[in-house]
Scaffold this motif. Structure first.
Motif, PDB file in Angstrom:
ATOM      1  N   GLY A   1      32.221  40.485  48.166  1.00 15.22           N
ATOM      2  CA  GLY A   1      32.168  41.661  47.338  1.00 15.22           C
ATOM      3  C   GLY A   1      33.212  41.657  46.235  1.00 15.22           C
ATOM      4  N   ASN A   2      33.150  42.680  45.407  1.00 16.00           N
ATOM      5  CA  ASN A   2      34.118  42.919  44.337  1.00 16.00           C
ATOM      6  C   ASN A   2      34.363  41.711  43.432  1.00 16.00           C
ATOM      7  OD1 ASN A   2      35.567  44.749  46.880  1.00 16.00           O
ATOM      8  ND2 ASN A   2      34.911  45.745  44.982  1.00 16.00           N
ATOM      9  N   PRO A   3      33.311  41.099  42.906  1.00 17.99           N
ATOM     10  CA  PRO A   3      33.547  40.020  41.949  1.00 17.99           C
ATOM     11  C   PRO A   3      34.218  40.558  40.689  1.00 17.99           C
ATOM     12  CG  PRO A   3      31.244  40.656  41.903  1.00 17.99           C
ATOM     13  CD  PRO A   3      31.863  41.389  43.056  1.00 17.99           C
ATOM     14  N   TYR A   4      35.079  39.750  40.124  1.00 25.07           N
ATOM     15  CA  TYR A   4      35.827  40.146  38.941  1.00 25.07           C
ATOM     16  C   TYR A   4      35.910  38.958  38.000  1.00 25.07           C
ATOM     17  CZ  TYR A   4      39.633  41.869  36.003  1.00 25.07           C
ATOM     18  OH  TYR A   4      40.396  42.265  34.942  1.00 25.07           O
TER      19      TYR A   4
ATOM     20  N   PHE B   1      28.881  34.339  33.348  1.00 27.66           N
ATOM     21  CA  PHE B   1      29.172  33.599  34.571  1.00 27.66           C
ATOM     22  C   PHE B   1      29.021  34.508  35.781  1.00 27.66           C
ATOM     23  CE2 PHE B   1      32.370  30.320  32.648  1.00 27.66           C
ATOM     24  CZ  PHE B   1      31.426  29.960  31.708  1.00 27.66           C
ATOM     25  N   THR B   2      28.650  33.920  36.918  1.00 29.18           N
ATOM     26  CA  THR B   2      28.536  34.659  38.166  1.00 29.18           C
ATOM     27  C   THR B   2      29.179  33.858  39.291  1.00 29.18           C
ATOM     28  OG1 THR B   2      26.440  35.672  37.469  1.00 29.18           O
ATOM     29  CG2 THR B   2      26.981  35.751  39.814  1.00 29.18           C
ATOM     30  N   ILE B   3      30.100  34.484  40.010  1.00 27.62           N
ATOM     31  CA  ILE B   3      30.715  33.857  41.173  1.00 27.62           C
ATOM     32  C   ILE B   3      30.017  34.358  42.433  1.00 27.62           C
ATOM     33  CG2 ILE B   3      32.514  35.623  41.380  1.00 27.62           C
ATOM     34  CD1 ILE B   3      34.419  33.403  42.326  1.00 27.62           C
ATOM     35  N   SER B   4      29.828  33.478  43.395  1.00 25.25           N
ATOM     36  CA  SER B   4      29.220  33.849  44.661  1.00 25.25           C
ATOM     37  C   SER B   4      29.763  32.945  45.757  1.00 25.25           C
ATOM     38  CB  SER B   4      27.696  33.757  44.598  1.00 25.25           C
ATOM     39  OG  SER B   4      27.273  32.431  44.350  1.00 25.25           O
TER      40      SER B   4
ATOM     41  N   ALA C   1      41.872  38.800  46.299  1.00 27.50           N
ATOM     42  CA  ALA C   1      41.179  38.556  45.041  1.00 27.50           C
ATOM     43  C   ALA C   1      42.067  39.019  43.895  1.00 27.50           C
ATOM     44  CB  ALA C   1      39.848  39.291  45.017  1.00 27.50           C
ATOM     45  N   SER C   2      42.366  38.102  42.979  1.00 32.72           N
ATOM     46  CA  SER C   2      43.316  38.400  41.920  1.00 32.72           C
ATOM     47  C   SER C   2      43.125  37.434  40.762  1.00 32.72           C
ATOM     48  CB  SER C   2      44.752  38.276  42.443  1.00 32.72           C
ATOM     49  OG  SER C   2      45.693  38.383  41.401  1.00 32.72           O
ATOM     50  N   PRO C   3      43.403  37.874  39.530  1.00 32.14           N
ATOM     51  CA  PRO C   3      43.385  36.955  38.385  1.00 32.14           C
ATOM     52  C   PRO C   3      44.665  36.155  38.222  1.00 32.14           C
ATOM     53  CG  PRO C   3      43.843  39.169  37.623  1.00 32.14           C
ATOM     54  CD  PRO C   3      43.594  39.278  39.105  1.00 32.14           C
ATOM     55  N   ASP C   4      45.672  36.411  39.044  1.00 34.79           N
ATOM     56  CA  ASP C   4      46.972  35.742  38.945  1.00 34.79           C
ATOM     57  C   ASP C   4      46.933  34.410  39.676  1.00 34.79           C
ATOM     58  OD1 ASP C   4      49.606  34.943  38.877  1.00 34.79           O
ATOM     59  OD2 ASP C   4      50.407  36.813  39.688  1.00 34.79           O
TER      60      ASP C   4
END
Length: 122
Positions: free
Chosen positions: A56-59, A68-71, A102-105
């Motif tokens: 869940g919570n793709p970012y 783009f799609t992450i799965s 889950a983080s962009p860092d």
């Protein structure tokens, strides 16, 4: 020990699509959030997408949002990055990585794959 092996990269056409895959070993896959990062020559490694342990919570980074799609498929210990409407600026080495959250860092990610090259021609 956690290991990640990526595949799916190569030479692509602008406007085309490709799906990257990352297989994780070490029986801890379901405990990790997963992320994709990329690094172009002469540039820092940058965030692309992330997804939590349950899928869940793709970012996404603004530069790839809507394209783009992450799965993830926990039964196969695999995370994917579907890349559509490719642009030349998407050219980079793409890396998958694991994180507690889950983080962009990128500094929060513990284990990294070897990377797979994606080259998008005009």
């Amino acid at each position: 020990q956690v290991q990640l092996v990526e595949s799916g990269g190569g030479l692509q056409q602008a406007g085309g699509s490709v799906r990257l895959s990352c297989v994780v070993s070490g029986r801890a896959f379901r405990r990790y959030a997963m992320g994709w990062f990329r690094q172009a020559p002469g540039k820092e490694r940058e965030f692309v997408a992330t997804i939590n342990w349950s899928g869940g919570n793709p970012y996404y980074a603004d530069s790839v949002k809507g394209r783009f799609t992450i799965s993830r498929d926990n039964a196969k210990n695999t995370v994917h990055l579907q890349m559509n409407t490719l642009k030349p600026e998407d050219t980079a080495v793409y890396y998958c990585a694991t994180s507690e959250y889950a983080s962009p860092d990128r500094n929060l990610y513990d284990y990294w794959g070897q990377g797979t090259q994606v080259t998008v021609s005009s």
